[in-house]
Design a protein around this motif. Structure first.
Motif, PDB file in Angstrom:
ATOM      1  N   PRO A  23       3.615 -87.327 -73.403  1.00 28.52           N
ATOM      2  CA  PRO A  23       4.800 -87.060 -74.209  1.00 28.52           C
ATOM      3  C   PRO A  23       4.463 -86.903 -75.543  1.00 28.52           C
ATOM      4  CG  PRO A  23       4.895 -89.300 -72.978  1.00 28.52           C
ATOM      5  CD  PRO A  23       3.531 -88.632 -72.630  1.00 28.52           C
ATOM      6  N   HIS A  24       3.424 -87.192 -76.061  1.00 33.98           N
ATOM      7  CA  HIS A  24       2.966 -86.529 -77.457  1.00 33.98           C
ATOM      8  C   HIS A  24       2.505 -85.103 -77.557  1.00 33.98           C
ATOM      9  CE1 HIS A  24       1.403 -90.751 -79.042  1.00 33.98           C
ATOM     10  NE2 HIS A  24       2.840 -90.904 -78.465  1.00 33.98           N
ATOM     11  N   ARG A  25       1.935 -84.494 -76.333  1.00 29.77           N
ATOM     12  CA  ARG A  25       1.965 -83.094 -76.234  1.00 29.77           C
ATOM     13  C   ARG A  25       3.236 -82.501 -76.230  1.00 29.77           C
ATOM     14  NH1 ARG A  25      -3.499 -81.680 -75.905  1.00 29.77           N
ATOM     15  NH2 ARG A  25      -4.945 -83.318 -75.209  1.00 29.77           N
ATOM     16  N   LEU A  26       3.961 -83.106 -75.384  1.00 27.77           N
ATOM     17  CA  LEU A  26       5.371 -82.318 -75.377  1.00 27.77           C
ATOM     18  C   LEU A  26       5.992 -82.028 -76.546  1.00 27.77           C
ATOM     19  CD1 LEU A  26       6.552 -83.958 -72.023  1.00 27.77           C
ATOM     20  CD2 LEU A  26       6.195 -81.597 -72.258  1.00 27.77           C
ATOM     21  N   THR A  27       6.192 -83.363 -77.344  1.00 29.58           N
ATOM     22  CA  THR A  27       6.872 -83.492 -78.887  1.00 29.58           C
ATOM     23  C   THR A  27       6.256 -82.484 -79.689  1.00 29.58           C
ATOM     24  OG1 THR A  27       7.248 -85.614 -78.577  1.00 29.58           O
ATOM     25  CG2 THR A  27       7.319 -84.994 -80.581  1.00 29.58           C
ATOM     26  N   ALA A  28       4.932 -82.382 -79.527  1.00 31.72           N
ATOM     27  CA  ALA A  28       4.366 -81.385 -80.521  1.00 31.72           C
ATOM     28  C   ALA A  28       4.595 -79.905 -80.038  1.00 31.72           C
ATOM     29  CB  ALA A  28       2.699 -81.328 -80.545  1.00 31.72           C
ATOM     30  N   ALA A  29       4.701 -79.592 -78.789  1.00 31.24           N
ATOM     31  CA  ALA A  29       5.020 -78.224 -78.204  1.00 31.24           C
ATOM     32  C   ALA A  29       6.601 -77.758 -78.670  1.00 31.24           C
ATOM     33  CB  ALA A  29       4.910 -78.260 -76.743  1.00 31.24           C
ATOM     34  N   ARG A  30       7.459 -78.856 -78.506  1.00 32.87           N
ATOM     35  CA  ARG A  30       8.703 -78.644 -78.944  1.00 32.87           C
ATOM     36  C   ARG A  30       8.727 -78.437 -80.464  1.00 32.87           C
ATOM     37  NH1 ARG A  30       9.916 -83.041 -74.903  1.00 32.87           N
ATOM     38  NH2 ARG A  30      10.524 -81.710 -73.320  1.00 32.87           N
ATOM     39  N   ILE A  31       7.853 -79.045 -81.282  1.00 36.18           N
ATOM     40  CA  ILE A  31       8.286 -78.716 -82.812  1.00 36.18           C
ATOM     41  C   ILE A  31       7.531 -77.354 -83.096  1.00 36.18           C
ATOM     42  CG2 ILE A  31       7.282 -79.377 -84.868  1.00 36.18           C
ATOM     43  CD1 ILE A  31       7.259 -82.427 -84.092  1.00 36.18           C
ATOM     44  N   ASP A  32       6.506 -77.035 -82.346  1.00 40.00           N
ATOM     45  CA  ASP A  32       5.863 -75.733 -82.761  1.00 40.00           C
ATOM     46  C   ASP A  32       6.655 -74.453 -82.246  1.00 40.00           C
ATOM     47  OD1 ASP A  32       3.731 -77.175 -83.746  1.00 40.00           O
ATOM     48  OD2 ASP A  32       2.379 -76.968 -82.047  1.00 40.00           O
ATOM     49  N   THR A  33       7.283 -74.533 -81.389  1.00 39.65           N
ATOM     50  CA  THR A  33       7.883 -73.709 -80.547  1.00 39.65           C
ATOM     51  C   THR A  33       9.317 -73.529 -80.917  1.00 39.65           C
ATOM     52  OG1 THR A  33       8.508 -74.597 -78.581  1.00 39.65           O
ATOM     53  CG2 THR A  33       6.261 -73.484 -78.798  1.00 39.65           C
ATOM     54  N   GLY A  34      10.008 -74.527 -80.929  1.00 44.64           N
ATOM     55  CA  GLY A  34      11.526 -74.662 -81.366  1.00 44.64           C
ATOM     56  C   GLY A  34      12.281 -74.675 -79.840  1.00 44.64           C
ATOM     57  N   LEU A  35      11.338 -74.588 -78.842  1.00 38.46           N
ATOM     58  CA  LEU A  35      11.815 -74.633 -77.388  1.00 38.46           C
ATOM     59  C   LEU A  35      11.922 -76.001 -76.801  1.00 38.46           C
ATOM     60  CD1 LEU A  35      10.534 -71.140 -76.270  1.00 38.46           C
ATOM     61  CD2 LEU A  35      12.836 -71.667 -77.093  1.00 38.46           C
ATOM     62  N   PRO A  36      12.929 -76.475 -75.814  1.00 38.78           N
ATOM     63  CA  PRO A  36      12.838 -77.501 -75.298  1.00 38.78           C
ATOM     64  C   PRO A  36      11.836 -77.510 -74.178  1.00 38.78           C
ATOM     65  CG  PRO A  36      14.669 -76.636 -74.681  1.00 38.78           C
ATOM     66  CD  PRO A  36      14.144 -75.482 -75.637  1.00 38.78           C
ATOM     67  N   GLU A  37      11.281 -76.437 -73.525  1.00 40.37           N
ATOM     68  CA  GLU A  37      10.207 -76.104 -72.490  1.00 40.37           C
ATOM     69  C   GLU A  37       9.705 -74.984 -72.644  1.00 40.37           C
ATOM     70  OE1 GLU A  37       8.175 -77.424 -70.460  1.00 40.37           O
ATOM     71  OE2 GLU A  37       8.612 -79.278 -70.105  1.00 40.37           O
ATOM     72  N   ALA A  38       8.801 -74.670 -71.652  1.00 41.81           N
ATOM     73  CA  ALA A  38       8.138 -73.327 -71.673  1.00 41.81           C
ATOM     74  C   ALA A  38       8.905 -72.321 -70.913  1.00 41.81           C
ATOM     75  CB  ALA A  38       6.669 -73.735 -70.731  1.00 41.81           C
ATOM     76  N   VAL A  39      10.084 -72.479 -70.832  1.00 39.58           N
ATOM     77  CA  VAL A  39      10.807 -71.253 -70.098  1.00 39.58           C
ATOM     78  C   VAL A  39      12.304 -71.149 -70.770  1.00 39.58           C
ATOM     79  CG1 VAL A  39      11.844 -72.393 -68.137  1.00 39.58           C
ATOM     80  CG2 VAL A  39      11.265 -69.846 -68.099  1.00 39.58           C
ATOM     81  N   LEU A  40      12.684 -69.960 -70.852  1.00 36.25           N
ATOM     82  CA  LEU A  40      14.025 -69.777 -71.453  1.00 36.25           C
ATOM     83  C   LEU A  40      15.134 -69.117 -70.480  1.00 36.25           C
ATOM     84  CD1 LEU A  40      16.001 -69.864 -73.810  1.00 36.25           C
ATOM     85  CD2 LEU A  40      14.989 -67.585 -74.648  1.00 36.25           C
ATOM     86  N   CYS A  41      16.131 -69.838 -69.967  1.00 37.01           N
ATOM     87  CA  CYS A  41      16.798 -69.195 -68.979  1.00 37.01           C
ATOM     88  C   CYS A  41      18.271 -69.086 -69.163  1.00 37.01           C
ATOM     89  CB  CYS A  41      16.576 -70.507 -67.716  1.00 37.01           C
ATOM     90  SG  CYS A  41      15.036 -70.495 -67.303  1.00 37.01           S
ATOM     91  N   GLY A  42      18.713 -68.080 -68.356  1.00 39.24           N
ATOM     92  CA  GLY A  42      20.185 -68.039 -68.486  1.00 39.24           C
ATOM     93  C   GLY A  42      20.505 -66.378 -67.668  1.00 39.24           C
ATOM     94  N   ALA A  43      21.723 -66.091 -68.003  1.00 36.37           N
ATOM     95  CA  ALA A  43      22.303 -64.719 -67.627  1.00 36.37           C
ATOM     96  C   ALA A  43      22.407 -63.985 -68.580  1.00 36.37           C
ATOM     97  CB  ALA A  43      23.492 -65.049 -66.624  1.00 36.37           C
ATOM     98  N   ALA A  44      22.389 -62.691 -68.111  1.00 37.48           N
ATOM     99  CA  ALA A  44      22.358 -61.468 -69.180  1.00 37.48           C
ATOM    100  C   ALA A  44      22.975 -60.025 -68.536  1.00 37.48           C
ATOM    101  CB  ALA A  44      21.398 -61.272 -69.925  1.00 37.48           C
ATOM    102  N   THR A  45      23.152 -59.114 -69.369  1.00 33.20           N
ATOM    103  CA  THR A  45      23.164 -57.783 -68.647  1.00 33.20           C
ATOM    104  C   THR A  45      22.009 -57.045 -69.351  1.00 33.20           C
ATOM    105  OG1 THR A  45      24.714 -57.031 -70.554  1.00 33.20           O
ATOM    106  CG2 THR A  45      25.781 -58.105 -68.718  1.00 33.20           C
ATOM    107  N   ILE A  46      21.438 -56.038 -68.343  1.00 32.46           N
ATOM    108  CA  ILE A  46      20.591 -55.304 -68.906  1.00 32.46           C
ATOM    109  C   ILE A  46      20.943 -53.764 -68.296  1.00 32.46           C
ATOM    110  CG2 ILE A  46      18.103 -54.340 -68.752  1.00 32.46           C
ATOM    111  CD1 ILE A  46      17.400 -56.998 -68.030  1.00 32.46           C
ATOM    112  N   GLY A  47      21.312 -52.798 -69.340  1.00 29.57           N
ATOM    113  CA  GLY A  47      21.941 -51.614 -69.077  1.00 29.57           C
ATOM    114  C   GLY A  47      23.195 -51.909 -68.467  1.00 29.57           C
TER     115      GLY A  47
END
Length: 565
Positions: A80-104
């Motif tokens: 859990p300490h490693r997770l907390t440090a990673a969240r602080i360093d990256t500003g992300l909750p986890e190692a992937v950013l997911c969603g929907a979008a349009t491309i072209g």
């Protein structure tokens, strides 16, 4: 790129390739590609999304990343300490950013991995988020684009992280069955469990210029083989020459190329159309778990590796009634580390596939210590498909320290071969029963273990990484292997409690090596008891249940299953 020193660090960056000092704004305008040498710097996930999608079109996945610590892992720091440090360093909750979008102008589901977050490692939360993205794309009738950047499965979550390879692969399979395009974009680096699953089992695989991809990393290959690696090994251009990617695309052309691919399938596919029902969230499994206390993990590792343990050929001679071996992958190889063919069990014909080690040093060397090459995985794949065509059930016997980490294996597509096996087993329209008889090592084991029922001999082990490998990475050295073995929760009782394994097959007093015949009888009985009920299950129900089995390994249920405190 590395930032320049002192007060100019926000204005200038030094290229990590040619060491040229570059004006930061100019570098940004060039999409973080060095204008002098063409080095593609690694991008954070938000930057990657901004570069790929139409402006203001990205809609984040509403699901939140669930924090899990399923095996209470501790190395030099609590997980859990490693997770907390990673969240602080990256500003992300986890190692992937997911969603929907349009491309072209074309809508798609999108999952972008971020190497800054614990090396972009694939854990329960990452697997859950990518799977949910794929499920929502299926519901909306959208293509899915995955941008990978990862060192592999997350060791701190043990075998549950290994299961994410199958979980996400099954989500990819559902999209493929529905006729929805899936595309992966390999960026630097993409290794391990990610390379051997969803990064390479999509319809199309693109590699960004400068990307590297492989099952085993260069350092591991050098350590295992002692060989110098060829120039350009595992680079995008290397992968293209060896037929492992569809194309290599420079960063400035990625968005346009993806838009072209989406246009090819998007003109006749209105939003909201889907060719398959949306998978429902399965109920938690019944608590049919082994209750025996776990033995000492390191002693179990030693028993699992004992050269006297029965091998697949031993079981085929003693636990089955007859066996006809089939050779070759039909692509130019016949890997001795994988054996398979047609066998009989209690009057029923079936396909049996297993890893083959040996008992003597000469046998072990001749069988590559049970480490399958791509030809071995493709031979297994051919037999799986044969079983489907003939309507025969499949039994797999797993005993491998892992897939072959050699140069030749990488050149012949090790990651893609494992990924294709996982994908095929996920949808195989015939019953599959797996028995882990000795070592179940990483993706090399999972390539034969995406099954309806997973059994495990009492003194076998099954893990995301070897204890020695884990210790070398997360502890001061390999001497901490016994401690790593205990932290990884790799014994049969532990894995039953985690839900990875369905049943523990008892071994004779001592171990399987002390009485191979009694062990064979126990394996025969266990296989029959688990296989026979599956023969009456309709195909559609069988595949659906298998998918539910691996779907339950998502982050939402990891804490419920743990029960290890």
């Amino acid at each position: 790129m590395t930032a320049a020193a002192s007060s100019g660090e926000t204005l200038w960056s030094r290229c990590g390739g040619c060491a040229t000092l570059l004006y930061r704004k100019r570098l940004r305008r060039n999409l973080d590609v060095c204008p002098e040498c063409g080095l593609h710097a690694r991008l954070a996930a938000p930057e990657r999304v901004s570069q790929l999608v139409d402006p203001s079109s990205f809609q984040p996945l509403p699901d939140r990343a669930v924090e899990v610590d399923p095996i209470d892992f501790v190395d030099v720091l609590p997980y859990p300490h490693r997770l907390t440090a990673a969240r602080i360093d990256t500003g992300l909750p986890e190692a992937v950013l997911c969603g929907a979008a349009t491309i072209g102008g074309f809508r798609c589901g999108l999952a972008v991995m971020d190497f800054r977050f614990l090396g972009g490692s694939l854990g329960c939360a990452v697997g859950e988020l990518i799977t949910r993205t794929a499920e929502q794309a299926l519901e909306a009738g959208l293509p899915l684009i995955l941008v990978t950047a990862s060192g592999g499965a997350r060791m701190q979550e043990g075998a549950l992280s290994l299961m994410q390879m199958a979980t996400v692969s099954q989500a990819i399979a559902a999209l493929r069955e529905a006729g929805l395009l899936t595309v992966s974009v390999l960026t630097d680096p993409t290794y391990g469990g990610v390379a051997a699953s969803f990064a390479t089992n999509t319809d199309l695989v693109l590699a960004e210029s400068g990307a590297r991809m492989g099952f085993a990393g260069p350092r591991v290959i050098r350590q295992v083989t002692g060989r110098n690696l060829p120039e350009g090994f595992q680079t995008a251009e290397f992968l293209l020459r060896h037929g492992q990617v569809d194309m290599v695309v420079p960063r400035h052309a990625l968005r346009a190329r993806l838009a072209t691919l989406l246009a090819a399938v998007g003109a006749d596919r209105p939003a909201g159309r889907s060719g398959a029902p949306v998978p429902s969230r399965p109920a938690d499994p019944a608590p049919d778990l082994a209750r025996a206390p776990a033995p000492d993990a390191w002693e179990t590792v030693r028993l699992a590796r004992h050269p006297g343990r029965p091998t697949t050929l031993d079981y085929l001679e003693s636990a089955f009634d007859g066996f006809t071996e089939l050779h070759g992958d039909r692509l130019g190889g016949d890997c001795p580390a994988v054996v398979g063919g047609v066998a009989r069990l209690d009057g029923r014909h079936l396909i049996v596939i297993g890893h083959q080690k040996g008992h003597t040093t000469a046998e072990l060397a001749a069988r590559n210590f049970g480490m399958a090459t791509p030809a071995g995985h493709r031979k297994a794949l051919r037999l799986m498909r044969l079983a489907a065509r003939l309507g025969l059930p499949v039994v797999t016997l797993v005993d491998t320290p892992g897939a072959d980490p050699g140069v030749d294996a990488e050149e012949h597509g090790q990651a893609a071969a494992i990924a294709e096996n996982i994908l095929t087993l996920s949808v195989l329209p015939t019953p599959v029963v797996t028995v882990v008889t000795g070592e179940g090592g990483s993706g090399g084991a999972l390539a034969l273990a995406v099954a309806d029922r997973v059994l495990m001999l009492q003194h076998a082990v099954y893990s995301v990484i070897s204890p020695e490998g884990c210790a070398a990475i997360l502890w001061p050295g390999r001497t901490a292997a016994p401690q790593a073995a205990r932290a990884l929760r790799l014994t049969a009782p532990d894995l039953c409690r985690l839900g990875v394994v369905d049943e523990v097959v008892p071994e004779p007093v001592g171990s399987a090596a002390d009485d191979p015949e009694a062990t064979a009888r126990a394996v025969r009985q266990a296989v029959l008891a688990n296989l026979l009920p599956l023969l009456d299950v309709p195909t559609a129900t069988l595949v659906q249940r298998r998918r539910r089995r691996f779907r339950r390994f998502g982050a939402a249920r990891a804490g419920v299953r743990a029960g290890l405190r």
